[in-house]
Design a protein around this motif. Structure first.
Motif, PDB file in Angstrom:
ATOM      1  N   UNK A 194     -20.556 -33.799 -21.824  1.00 56.02           N
ATOM      2  CA  UNK A 194     -21.319 -34.757 -22.621  1.00 56.02           C
ATOM      3  C   UNK A 194     -22.554 -34.090 -23.216  1.00 56.02           C
ATOM      4  N   UNK A 195     -22.812 -34.420 -24.441  1.00 57.72           N
ATOM      5  CA  UNK A 195     -24.103 -34.138 -25.057  1.00 57.72           C
ATOM      6  C   UNK A 195     -24.799 -35.484 -25.146  1.00 57.72           C
ATOM      7  N   UNK A 196     -25.988 -35.577 -24.596  1.00 57.59           N
ATOM      8  CA  UNK A 196     -26.675 -36.855 -24.508  1.00 57.59           C
ATOM      9  C   UNK A 196     -27.991 -36.784 -25.277  1.00 57.59           C
ATOM     10  N   UNK A 239     -27.593 -38.873 -31.142  1.00 60.19           N
ATOM     11  CA  UNK A 239     -26.140 -38.811 -31.019  1.00 60.19           C
ATOM     12  C   UNK A 239     -25.764 -38.463 -29.583  1.00 60.19           C
ATOM     13  N   UNK A 240     -24.793 -39.198 -29.049  1.00 61.53           N
ATOM     14  CA  UNK A 240     -24.147 -38.860 -27.778  1.00 61.53           C
ATOM     15  C   UNK A 240     -22.707 -38.502 -28.090  1.00 61.53           C
ATOM     16  N   UNK A 241     -22.195 -37.478 -27.427  1.00 64.15           N
ATOM     17  CA  UNK A 241     -20.787 -37.117 -27.594  1.00 64.15           C
ATOM     18  C   UNK A 241     -20.187 -36.873 -26.211  1.00 64.15           C
ATOM     19  N   UNK A 242     -19.016 -37.451 -25.989  1.00 66.92           N
ATOM     20  CA  UNK A 242     -18.262 -37.223 -24.761  1.00 66.92           C
ATOM     21  C   UNK A 242     -16.947 -36.570 -25.150  1.00 66.92           C
ATOM     22  N   UNK A 267     -16.915 -25.650 -25.582  1.00 70.85           N
ATOM     23  CA  UNK A 267     -18.164 -24.975 -25.920  1.00 70.85           C
ATOM     24  C   UNK A 267     -19.115 -26.027 -26.489  1.00 70.85           C
ATOM     25  N   UNK A 268     -20.047 -26.498 -25.667  1.00 68.44           N
ATOM     26  CA  UNK A 268     -20.898 -27.587 -26.134  1.00 68.44           C
ATOM     27  C   UNK A 268     -21.915 -27.133 -27.170  1.00 68.44           C
ATOM     28  N   UNK A 269     -22.195 -25.835 -27.254  1.00 71.70           N
ATOM     29  CA  UNK A 269     -23.062 -25.378 -28.345  1.00 71.70           C
ATOM     30  C   UNK A 269     -22.332 -25.491 -29.682  1.00 71.70           C
ATOM     31  N   UNK A 270     -21.024 -25.250 -29.686  1.00 73.60           N
ATOM     32  CA  UNK A 270     -20.234 -25.443 -30.905  1.00 73.60           C
ATOM     33  C   UNK A 270     -20.152 -26.933 -31.246  1.00 73.60           C
ATOM     34  N   UNK A 280     -12.358 -37.826 -27.754  1.00 76.03           N
ATOM     35  CA  UNK A 280     -13.749 -37.655 -28.164  1.00 76.03           C
ATOM     36  C   UNK A 280     -14.352 -39.034 -28.408  1.00 76.03           C
ATOM     37  N   UNK A 281     -15.538 -39.240 -27.868  1.00 79.13           N
ATOM     38  CA  UNK A 281     -16.309 -40.445 -28.141  1.00 79.13           C
ATOM     39  C   UNK A 281     -17.659 -40.010 -28.690  1.00 79.13           C
TER      40      UNK A 281
END
Length: 126
Positions: A10-12, A35-38, A57-60, A99-100
């Protein structure tokens, strides 16, 4: 017994300054978007090998979201931003099964108090 393993990254509350909105002044002045992404995937191989190439790769992912939020023509709706970000993530991150994406806008021209408006978009590979 057959087991199905699913994990997520997750990016929160990733924050971007962008020029979107229904009203001309929103597009002219710009504003803060959150933005949040799961990103759901099978992490067994990554966990077993401790190999970063076997995971999301959460940086990508962050870079993809950033491009959607800050590049191109302004859009009116946060729903459009959430859908575009989700589509790019599921297309470009091969390991992602689901993806959410949630896009929040806090400065709302509502004429009253409200913490934020949020749009969510979900895409799942079948």
């Amino acid at each position: 017994m057959k087991l199905h393993h699913r994990s997520c990254v997750r990016l929160v509350n990733a924050v971007f300054y962008a020029r979107h909105g229904v009203h001309e002044e929103e597009r002219h002045l710009g504003g803060r978007y959150e933005v949040d992404a799961e990103l759901v995937f099978d992490s067994r191989e990554a966990a077993a090998t401790d190999d970063i190439s076997k995971t999301i790769d959460y940086s990508k992912a962050y870079a993809i979201i950033g491009e959607v939020m800050t590049s191109g023509e302004p859009v009116a709706l946060i729903e459009t931003l959430a859908a575009r970000a989700a589509a790019r993530l599921i297309e470009e991150l091969d390991l992602a099964e689901k993806v959410t994406v949630k896009v929040r806008k806090r400065a709302l021209p509502l004429g009253g108090l409200c913490d934020y408006a949020e749009a969510e978009h979900v895409i799942e590979k079948r």
